[in-house]
Design a protein around this motif. Structure first.
Motif, PDB file in Angstrom:
ATOM      1  N   GLY A 335      51.372 -31.908  75.978  1.00  0.00           N
ATOM      2  CA  GLY A 335      52.914 -32.392  75.621  1.00  0.00           C
ATOM      3  C   GLY A 335      53.730 -32.111  76.629  1.00  0.00           C
ATOM      4  N   SER A 336      53.427 -32.153  77.885  1.00  0.00           N
ATOM      5  CA  SER A 336      54.544 -31.552  78.880  1.00  0.00           C
ATOM      6  C   SER A 336      55.080 -32.986  79.169  1.00  0.00           C
ATOM      7  CB  SER A 336      54.032 -31.395  80.072  1.00  0.00           C
ATOM      8  OG  SER A 336      55.082 -31.397  81.178  1.00  0.00           O
ATOM      9  N   ARG A 337      56.300 -33.178  79.493  1.00  0.00           N
ATOM     10  CA  ARG A 337      57.390 -34.305  79.690  1.00  0.00           C
ATOM     11  C   ARG A 337      56.893 -34.783  81.173  1.00  0.00           C
ATOM     12  NH1 ARG A 337      58.630 -36.783  75.929  1.00  0.00           N
ATOM     13  NH2 ARG A 337      56.442 -35.991  75.489  1.00  0.00           N
ATOM     14  N   ALA A 338      56.375 -33.855  81.979  1.00  0.00           N
ATOM     15  CA  ALA A 338      55.748 -34.234  83.331  1.00  0.00           C
ATOM     16  C   ALA A 338      54.795 -35.628  83.046  1.00  0.00           C
ATOM     17  CB  ALA A 338      55.520 -33.240  84.212  1.00  0.00           C
ATOM     18  N   VAL A 339      54.057 -35.576  81.915  1.00  0.00           N
ATOM     19  CA  VAL A 339      53.085 -36.462  82.021  1.00  0.00           C
ATOM     20  C   VAL A 339      53.392 -38.001  81.984  1.00  0.00           C
ATOM     21  CG1 VAL A 339      51.300 -37.210  80.415  1.00  0.00           C
ATOM     22  CG2 VAL A 339      51.371 -34.700  81.027  1.00  0.00           C
ATOM     23  N   PRO A 340      54.487 -38.168  80.803  1.00  0.00           N
ATOM     24  CA  PRO A 340      54.810 -39.689  81.013  1.00  0.00           C
ATOM     25  C   PRO A 340      55.585 -39.764  82.131  1.00  0.00           C
ATOM     26  CG  PRO A 340      55.949 -38.135  79.135  1.00  0.00           C
ATOM     27  CD  PRO A 340      54.758 -37.473  79.693  1.00  0.00           C
ATOM     28  N   ILE A 341      56.268 -38.858  82.789  1.00  0.00           N
ATOM     29  CA  ILE A 341      57.202 -38.960  83.991  1.00  0.00           C
ATOM     30  C   ILE A 341      56.193 -39.522  85.200  1.00  0.00           C
ATOM     31  CG2 ILE A 341      58.368 -37.982  86.006  1.00  0.00           C
ATOM     32  CD1 ILE A 341      60.157 -37.817  83.623  1.00  0.00           C
ATOM     33  N   ILE A 342      55.118 -38.843  85.289  1.00  0.00           N
ATOM     34  CA  ILE A 342      53.985 -39.103  86.368  1.00  0.00           C
ATOM     35  C   ILE A 342      53.371 -40.428  86.112  1.00  0.00           C
ATOM     36  CG2 ILE A 342      51.817 -38.494  87.156  1.00  0.00           C
ATOM     37  CD1 ILE A 342      52.691 -35.455  86.878  1.00  0.00           C
ATOM     38  N   ASP A 343      52.939 -40.620  84.703  1.00  0.00           N
ATOM     39  CA  ASP A 343      52.325 -41.958  84.381  1.00  0.00           C
ATOM     40  C   ASP A 343      53.334 -43.090  85.044  1.00  0.00           C
ATOM     41  OD1 ASP A 343      50.232 -40.790  83.497  1.00  0.00           O
ATOM     42  OD2 ASP A 343      50.846 -40.980  81.343  1.00  0.00           O
ATOM     43  N   GLU A 344      54.707 -43.067  84.423  1.00  0.00           N
ATOM     44  CA  GLU A 344      55.614 -44.087  84.945  1.00  0.00           C
ATOM     45  C   GLU A 344      55.838 -44.462  86.253  1.00  0.00           C
ATOM     46  OE1 GLU A 344      56.507 -46.355  82.849  1.00  0.00           O
ATOM     47  OE2 GLU A 344      58.003 -47.308  83.929  1.00  0.00           O
ATOM     48  N   LEU A 345      56.057 -43.103  86.878  1.00  0.00           N
ATOM     49  CA  LEU A 345      55.858 -43.358  88.512  1.00  0.00           C
ATOM     50  C   LEU A 345      54.803 -44.104  88.901  1.00  0.00           C
ATOM     51  CD1 LEU A 345      57.496 -39.400  89.295  1.00  0.00           C
ATOM     52  CD2 LEU A 345      58.678 -41.799  89.480  1.00  0.00           C
ATOM     53  N   LEU A 346      53.591 -43.519  88.503  1.00  0.00           N
ATOM     54  CA  LEU A 346      52.499 -44.332  89.236  1.00  0.00           C
ATOM     55  C   LEU A 346      52.543 -45.712  88.945  1.00  0.00           C
ATOM     56  CD1 LEU A 346      49.759 -41.460  88.350  1.00  0.00           C
ATOM     57  CD2 LEU A 346      51.066 -42.165  90.480  1.00  0.00           C
ATOM     58  N   THR A 347      52.863 -46.187  87.812  1.00  0.00           N
ATOM     59  CA  THR A 347      52.947 -47.526  86.926  1.00  0.00           C
ATOM     60  C   THR A 347      53.832 -48.371  87.860  1.00  0.00           C
ATOM     61  OG1 THR A 347      52.606 -46.870  84.843  1.00  0.00           O
ATOM     62  CG2 THR A 347      53.473 -49.045  85.197  1.00  0.00           C
ATOM     63  N   ARG A 348      55.049 -47.568  88.445  1.00  0.00           N
ATOM     64  CA  ARG A 348      55.959 -48.279  89.520  1.00  0.00           C
ATOM     65  C   ARG A 348      55.508 -48.126  90.949  1.00  0.00           C
ATOM     66  NH1 ARG A 348      61.806 -48.059  87.141  1.00  0.00           N
ATOM     67  NH2 ARG A 348      61.484 -47.929  84.914  1.00  0.00           N
ATOM     68  N   GLY A 349      54.508 -47.615  91.175  1.00  0.00           N
ATOM     69  CA  GLY A 349      54.106 -47.904  92.395  1.00  0.00           C
ATOM     70  C   GLY A 349      54.482 -46.662  93.299  1.00  0.00           C
ATOM     71  N   ALA A 350      55.065 -45.469  92.710  1.00  0.00           N
ATOM     72  CA  ALA A 350      55.413 -44.285  93.406  1.00  0.00           C
ATOM     73  C   ALA A 350      54.247 -43.484  93.946  1.00  0.00           C
ATOM     74  CB  ALA A 350      56.688 -43.694  92.788  1.00  0.00           C
ATOM     75  N   THR A 351      54.303 -42.720  94.914  1.00  0.00           N
ATOM     76  CA  THR A 351      53.417 -41.684  95.227  1.00  0.00           C
ATOM     77  C   THR A 351      54.179 -40.465  94.872  1.00  0.00           C
ATOM     78  OG1 THR A 351      52.793 -42.854  97.494  1.00  0.00           O
ATOM     79  CG2 THR A 351      52.202 -40.557  97.143  1.00  0.00           C
ATOM     80  N   VAL A 352      53.126 -39.486  93.863  1.00  0.00           N
ATOM     81  CA  VAL A 352      53.909 -38.607  93.287  1.00  0.00           C
ATOM     82  C   VAL A 352      53.272 -37.385  93.941  1.00  0.00           C
ATOM     83  CG1 VAL A 352      53.721 -37.190  91.064  1.00  0.00           C
ATOM     84  CG2 VAL A 352      54.002 -39.813  91.187  1.00  0.00           C
ATOM     85  N   VAL A 353      54.347 -36.237  94.168  1.00  0.00           N
ATOM     86  CA  VAL A 353      53.826 -34.939  94.845  1.00  0.00           C
ATOM     87  C   VAL A 353      54.284 -33.770  93.837  1.00  0.00           C
ATOM     88  CG1 VAL A 353      55.694 -34.805  96.488  1.00  0.00           C
ATOM     89  CG2 VAL A 353      53.840 -33.258  96.632  1.00  0.00           C
ATOM     90  N   GLY A 354      53.526 -33.432  93.002  1.00  0.00           N
ATOM     91  CA  GLY A 354      53.991 -32.359  92.023  1.00  0.00           C
ATOM     92  C   GLY A 354      54.030 -31.042  92.504  1.00  0.00           C
ATOM     93  N   TYR A 355      54.852 -30.025  91.768  1.00  0.00           N
ATOM     94  CA  TYR A 355      54.715 -28.618  92.141  1.00  0.00           C
ATOM     95  C   TYR A 355      55.416 -27.922  90.809  1.00  0.00           C
ATOM     96  CZ  TYR A 355      56.180 -23.941  93.011  1.00  0.00           C
ATOM     97  OH  TYR A 355      56.213 -22.817  93.142  1.00  0.00           O
TER      98      TYR A 355
END
Ligand code: NAD
Ligand code: UPG
Length: 436
Positions: A335-355
């Motif tokens: 249920g982490s809020r990081a999950v919808p954030i990552i999904d939406e960033l990927l949908t918008r064509g961003a490259t995600v680096v997580g820490y």
């Protein structure tokens, strides 16, 4: 007292160590051999402060772990601490607790003395009496109320503070239908009740079941309300944290759970609010306020990315996501809020680096193709934007120099953990708080 606990996850393992510390002999039963081996080695199968130390202290002595249900025969009371996840419609999935109940019932068939069974899992009202009791009776050939005493004792611990919460409970809720079962349940907690000032609430089984949901629904709604107020405050350039400080002084409101931002996640709030809504609808009642609390929560991550997008186009950009766990102090990403954030960033064509200080391995299982940094510093280096999703303390120590290594120092803070003033020299007005 000899206590067995079926299910050695977050709750089962925590209460196993806490009961051992109180002087009980504890048997941890789990179907996962690796969990059992880990506990018997004196190591922890979960990331939870204090639990590894207590397992190192008690394992092999007051705590034994096994996959064998038969060993439960040597105990007086069994807690059922099985997962009760959501199904695709939000209802709780009782299949795990049902399977464990059947195994327990089979085992109790050969028990010569009475046994107390206590449901620890979060379950919808009626589950203990209408699902678990009949299963226990049919598998054991015994009668609930005679040879088997059945109660419900909801758990209110928070991940990251699990032992602290167990040792200093606001309340201990004992749900049972006879004074005798209440007494037997209370006996397990007597060593704790003698040490701390707490409320011991004796109530019925259904009441105990719904008290747990009411508790979580209230807290989740409280956060959604401060988030809604926060979204309004932001429109007026008002710092919601100042507002929260003031309204929290009103005892009727209270200061806790007023931290606004990117919203609530975890293994409990999302599934428990969903289960309560689904159960209410099944009874013909449509819970408007709870549905709105979920809706506000679902919108916060999108609001965060809108703020980021107002500073930079996201397509093709490298965006650092700081924090992957659903809250600090845990490696849990459920249920982490990081999950919808990552999904939406990927949908918008961003490259995600997580820490994340501890949750990277868990997120990597869900998103094997993302880039993961081994420090906040390396996640930020060369990034075109950063979103702060989890309020890990170490993020408050990130200085202007480190943010200055970003290709574009744009920072959207979803947890108010970064000091705006400290990084102003490099962000130059491109630090935004979600609700301040
Ligand atoms: N995690 C929390 O912070 C928290 C707090 C309060 C209440 N709860 C509630 O407590 C319950 C347990 O949650 P959790 O987070 O500890 O779950 P979990 O998923 O961490 O652990 C469940 C454990 O049960 C084991 N298991 C599954 N089937 C089994 C079987 N048939 N026999 C024996 N073991 C079996 C699994 O291997 C696992 O180790 C849930 O109902 C949850 O809603 C959780
Ligand atoms: O003011 C706040 C407080 C919390 N959160 C978020 O709410 C979520 C849940 O936080 P917390 O309640 O601290 O963690 P949990 O471990 O999920 O604990 C909740 O869920 C457990 C499982 O049912 C219950 O036992 C606990 O009482 C209940 O607090 C997290 O995403 C937090 O970031 C906020 O956004 N603002």
């Amino acid at each position: 007292m000899r206590v067995s606990i079926v299910g050695s996850g977050y709750v089962g393992t925590t209460i196993a160590t806490a009961f051992a510390e109180l002087g009980h002999e504890v048997l941890a039963v789990d179907i996962d051999q690796s969990v059992v081996d880990t506990i018997n080695r004196g190591e922890s199968p979960i990331h939870e402060p204090g639990v590894p130390e207590l397992l190192a202290k008690h394992s092999g002595d007051r705590i034994q772990a096994t996959t064998e249900y038969d060993q439960i025969l040597n105990t007086d009371v069994t807690f059922l601490a099985l997962l009760t996840p959501s199904d695709e419609n939000g209802h709780i999935n009782t299949s795990y607790i049902e399977a464990a109940t059947e195994s327990l019932g089979d085992t109790l068939a050969s028990k010569e003395t009475a046994h107390t069974v206590i449901v620890k899992s979060t379950v919808i009202p009626g589950t203990t009496e209408d699902v678990i009791a009949p299963l226990l009776e049919s598998a054991s050939g015994k009668t609930v109320g005679k040879e088997i005493h059945l109660g419900m004792n909801p758990e209110f611990l928070r991940e990251g503070f699990a032992l602290e919460d167990f040792r200093n409970p606001d309340k201990i809720v004992l749900g049972a239908e006879t004074p005798r079962t209440h007494d037997q349940m209370e006996a397990v907690f007597t060593p704790l009740i003698e040490q701390v000032d707490t409320h011991v609430i004796r109530t019925g089984i259904r009441e105990a079941e719904i008290i747990k949901y009411a508790n979580n629904a209230f807290l989740a709604t409280k956060i959604s309300l401060i988030n809604e107020l926060g979204n309004i405050c932001k429109e007026y350039d008002v710092d919601t944290y100042e507002v929260a400080d003031a309204i929290g002084k009103d005892d009727r409101i209270g200061e806790r759970f007023l931290a606004s931002g990117v919203g609530w996640g975890g293994s409990c709030f999302p599934k428990d609010v969903a289960a309560l809504i689904a159960a209410a609808r099944e009874k013909g009642y449509d819970p408007t306020l709870l549905s709105a609390a979920v809706e506000v929560n679902a919108k916060q991550p999108a609001r965060m990315l809108e703020l980021l997008a107002s500073h930079t186009d996201l397509s093709g950009k490298r965006i650092a996501v700081l924090g992957l766990s659903f809250k600090p102090g845990t490696d849990d990403i459920r249920g982490s809020r990081a999950v919808p954030i990552i999904d939406e960033l990927l949908t918008r064509g961003a490259t995600v680096v997580g820490y994340d200080p501890v949750a990277t391995a868990n997120m990597r299982e869900q998103y094997p193709d993302l880039s993961y940094a081994d420090s906040a510093k390396s996640a930020l280096s060369g990034a075109d934007g950063a979103v702060v999703v989890t309020d890990w303390d170490e993020f408050s120590a990130i200085d202007a120099e480190t943010f200055g290594t970003m290709a574009q120092p744009i920072v959207i803070d979803g947890r108010r953990i970064i000091d705006r003033k400290q990084i102003e020299s490099v962000t130059n007005g491109r630090y935004e708080g979600l609700t301040w």
